[in-house]
Write a protein that holds these residues in place. Sequence first.
Motif, PDB file in Angstrom:
ATOM      1  N   MET A   1     -26.464 -14.088 -22.435  1.00 26.02           N
ATOM      2  CA  MET A   1     -25.992 -13.858 -23.806  1.00 26.02           C
ATOM      3  C   MET A   1     -24.661 -13.087 -23.756  1.00 26.02           C
ATOM      4  N   SER A   2     -23.697 -13.518 -24.554  1.00 23.97           N
ATOM      5  CA  SER A   2     -22.416 -12.813 -24.539  1.00 23.97           C
ATOM      6  C   SER A   2     -22.457 -11.659 -25.541  1.00 23.97           C
ATOM      7  N   ILE A   3     -21.771 -10.597 -25.183  1.00 32.53           N
ATOM      8  CA  ILE A   3     -21.739  -9.421 -26.053  1.00 32.53           C
ATOM      9  C   ILE A   3     -20.317  -9.247 -26.546  1.00 32.53           C
ATOM     10  N   GLU A   4     -20.184  -9.123 -27.853  1.00 33.08           N
ATOM     11  CA  GLU A   4     -18.854  -8.973 -28.433  1.00 33.08           C
ATOM     12  C   GLU A   4     -18.514  -7.505 -28.570  1.00 33.08           C
ATOM     13  N   ILE A   5     -17.338  -7.128 -28.075  1.00 37.91           N
ATOM     14  CA  ILE A   5     -16.905  -5.734 -28.166  1.00 37.91           C
ATOM     15  C   ILE A   5     -15.670  -5.678 -29.048  1.00 37.91           C
ATOM     16  N   ASP A   6     -15.745  -4.931 -30.142  1.00 40.10           N
ATOM     17  CA  ASP A   6     -14.576  -4.762 -31.009  1.00 40.10           C
ATOM     18  C   ASP A   6     -13.915  -3.424 -30.720  1.00 40.10           C
ATOM     19  N   ILE A   7     -12.596  -3.414 -30.714  1.00 37.03           N
ATOM     20  CA  ILE A   7     -11.859  -2.146 -30.620  1.00 37.03           C
ATOM     21  C   ILE A   7     -10.939  -2.098 -31.835  1.00 37.03           C
ATOM     22  N   LEU A   8     -11.274  -1.185 -32.745  1.00 36.74           N
ATOM     23  CA  LEU A   8     -10.622  -1.196 -34.055  1.00 36.74           C
ATOM     24  C   LEU A   8      -9.977   0.135 -34.376  1.00 36.74           C
ATOM     25  N   ASN A   9      -9.087   0.125 -35.343  1.00 36.49           N
ATOM     26  CA  ASN A   9      -8.474   1.357 -35.855  1.00 36.49           C
ATOM     27  C   ASN A   9      -9.582   2.342 -36.277  1.00 36.49           C
ATOM     28  N   GLY A  10      -9.420   3.598 -35.882  1.00 42.92           N
ATOM     29  CA  GLY A  10     -10.478   4.587 -36.088  1.00 42.92           C
ATOM     30  C   GLY A  10     -10.822   4.829 -37.545  1.00 42.92           C
ATOM     31  N   ARG A  46     -11.888   2.892 -32.240  1.00 44.54           N
ATOM     32  CA  ARG A  46     -13.334   2.919 -32.002  1.00 44.54           C
ATOM     33  C   ARG A  46     -13.756   1.645 -31.272  1.00 44.54           C
ATOM     34  N   VAL A  47     -14.590   1.814 -30.243  1.00 46.32           N
ATOM     35  CA  VAL A  47     -15.220   0.666 -29.582  1.00 46.32           C
ATOM     36  C   VAL A  47     -16.562   0.468 -30.286  1.00 46.32           C
ATOM     37  N   ALA A  58     -24.827  -1.309 -32.780  1.00 40.27           N
ATOM     38  CA  ALA A  58     -25.732  -0.806 -31.735  1.00 40.27           C
ATOM     39  C   ALA A  58     -25.107   0.351 -30.974  1.00 40.27           C
ATOM     40  N   CYS A  59     -23.771   0.333 -30.832  1.00 40.90           N
ATOM     41  CA  CYS A  59     -23.147   1.330 -29.955  1.00 40.90           C
ATOM     42  C   CYS A  59     -21.729   1.649 -30.423  1.00 40.90           C
ATOM     43  N   HIS A  60     -21.356   2.903 -30.255  1.00 37.89           N
ATOM     44  CA  HIS A  60     -20.036   3.377 -30.690  1.00 37.89           C
ATOM     45  C   HIS A  60     -19.432   4.318 -29.657  1.00 37.89           C
ATOM     46  N   VAL A  61     -18.144   4.147 -29.390  1.00 35.39           N
ATOM     47  CA  VAL A  61     -17.378   5.134 -28.611  1.00 35.39           C
ATOM     48  C   VAL A  61     -16.039   5.334 -29.317  1.00 35.39           C
ATOM     49  N   GLU A  87     -31.116   4.146 -31.166  1.00 38.17           N
ATOM     50  CA  GLU A  87     -32.268   4.444 -30.307  1.00 38.17           C
ATOM     51  C   GLU A  87     -32.978   3.184 -29.792  1.00 38.17           C
ATOM     52  N   ASP A  88     -33.132   2.176 -30.662  1.00 39.09           N
ATOM     53  CA  ASP A  88     -33.873   0.969 -30.247  1.00 39.09           C
ATOM     54  C   ASP A  88     -33.015   0.026 -29.399  1.00 39.09           C
ATOM     55  N   CYS A  89     -31.758   0.416 -29.130  1.00 36.98           N
ATOM     56  CA  CYS A  89     -30.874  -0.449 -28.331  1.00 36.98           C
ATOM     57  C   CYS A  89     -30.470   0.217 -27.022  1.00 36.98           C
ATOM     58  N   ARG A  90     -31.095   1.345 -26.696  1.00 40.33           N
ATOM     59  CA  ARG A  90     -30.675   2.087 -25.496  1.00 40.33           C
ATOM     60  C   ARG A  90     -31.163   1.405 -24.216  1.00 40.33           C
ATOM     61  N   ARG A  91     -30.505   1.785 -23.099  1.00 41.24           N
ATOM     62  CA  ARG A  91     -30.847   1.303 -21.758  1.00 41.24           C
ATOM     63  C   ARG A  91     -30.648  -0.195 -21.597  1.00 41.24           C
ATOM     64  N   ARG A  92     -29.679  -0.717 -22.347  1.00 41.84           N
ATOM     65  CA  ARG A  92     -29.307  -2.129 -22.156  1.00 41.84           C
ATOM     66  C   ARG A  92     -27.889  -2.216 -21.602  1.00 41.84           C
ATOM     67  N   GLY A  93     -27.312  -1.036 -21.300  1.00 42.53           N
ATOM     68  CA  GLY A  93     -25.956  -1.030 -20.751  1.00 42.53           C
ATOM     69  C   GLY A  93     -24.859  -0.991 -21.799  1.00 42.53           C
ATOM     70  N   TYR A  94     -25.208  -0.854 -23.083  1.00 39.94           N
ATOM     71  CA  TYR A  94     -24.182  -0.882 -24.133  1.00 39.94           C
ATOM     72  C   TYR A  94     -23.194   0.285 -24.008  1.00 39.94           C
ATOM     73  N   ALA A  95     -23.714   1.505 -23.816  1.00 39.70           N
ATOM     74  CA  ALA A  95     -22.790   2.647 -23.733  1.00 39.70           C
ATOM     75  C   ALA A  95     -21.885   2.502 -22.508  1.00 39.70           C
ATOM     76  N   SER A  96     -22.463   2.018 -21.399  1.00 41.61           N
ATOM     77  CA  SER A  96     -21.638   1.821 -20.194  1.00 41.61           C
ATOM     78  C   SER A  96     -20.510   0.826 -20.475  1.00 41.61           C
ATOM     79  N   LEU A  97     -20.856  -0.276 -21.147  1.00 33.09           N
ATOM     80  CA  LEU A  97     -19.851  -1.293 -21.490  1.00 33.09           C
ATOM     81  C   LEU A  97     -18.783  -0.726 -22.413  1.00 33.09           C
ATOM     82  N   ALA A  98     -19.224   0.025 -23.420  1.00 41.96           N
ATOM     83  CA  ALA A  98     -18.286   0.556 -24.412  1.00 41.96           C
ATOM     84  C   ALA A  98     -17.366   1.610 -23.774  1.00 41.96           C
ATOM     85  N   ILE A  99     -17.920   2.427 -22.871  1.00 43.80           N
ATOM     86  CA  ILE A  99     -17.091   3.435 -22.179  1.00 43.80           C
ATOM     87  C   ILE A  99     -16.072   2.724 -21.282  1.00 43.80           C
TER      88      ILE A  99
END
Length: 176
Positions: A1-10, A46-47, A58-61, A87-99
């Motif tokens: 499954m592909s994951i879309e990452i947006d990087i937008l104006n804060g 913001r990511v 699901a995730c924000h940086v 909380e229900d989306c943790r441990r799927r690597g999202y924060a690692s990807l966003a960082i």
Amino acid sequence: MSIEIDILNGDASWQRAEPLHRAVWGAHVIARQPWAHIEWAHADLRVLIDAPDDSGLACHVGIYFRTIIWNGHKVHVGGIGGVATREDCRRRGYASLAIDAAVHTMRANDAVKFAVLFCEPHNFAFYQARGWHPFSGEVFCEQPSGKIRFEAMAPFVYDIVRAPRQGKIDLCGLPW
Ligand SMILES: CC(C)(COP(=O)(O)OP(=O)(O)OC[C@H]1O[C@@H](n2cnc3c(N)ncnc32)[C@H](O)[C@@H]1OP(=O)(O)O)[C@@H](O)C(=O)NCCC(=O)NCCS
């Protein structure tokens, strides 16, 4: 499954990020933190990663850019803050990807020499496992009351070119 990452104006994307911030750092959670009284900078970018089931963010940086002073020298740095996964989306690597996406964005800015974040002891291992190093020096920042020594959270640095591990950092503005 592909994951879309947006990087937008804060500022423009704050509305999208706010419900996740409220869920992770509600008023009752903030009230008992050593940083409850701190005024924070707004993210420049913001990511954002949405949950694959369309249930929202699901995730924000947050990404910050700032010219700081390290040991008397002006240095342009990047920063990350407001790192949170629902909380229900943790441990799927999202924060690692966003960082990773945040670091990639900082690298794309030639002026950025290193990155800085601030975190609590329970997250030290998380960031160290992702290449961040403790900064053992002193950090100062602005608050509405004036310049203060910032000790509410521990500073970590990341080598874009090369990050100092000690010395005196003046954030020259609000912390993140
Ligand atoms: C910290 C946080 C952002 C991690 O989000 P996540 O999307 O679950 O992170 P990832 O899935 O990319 O990584 C999880 C991995 O890191 C590990 N991990 C998560 N939190 C950790 C911590 N505090 N210390 C050490 N390891 C940690 C997990 O064990 C997992 O490892 P695994 O992949 O080997 O199982 C999330 O737990 C969160 O939102 N916490 C509350 C807010 C917070 O503390 N934010 C940080 C502010 S600086």
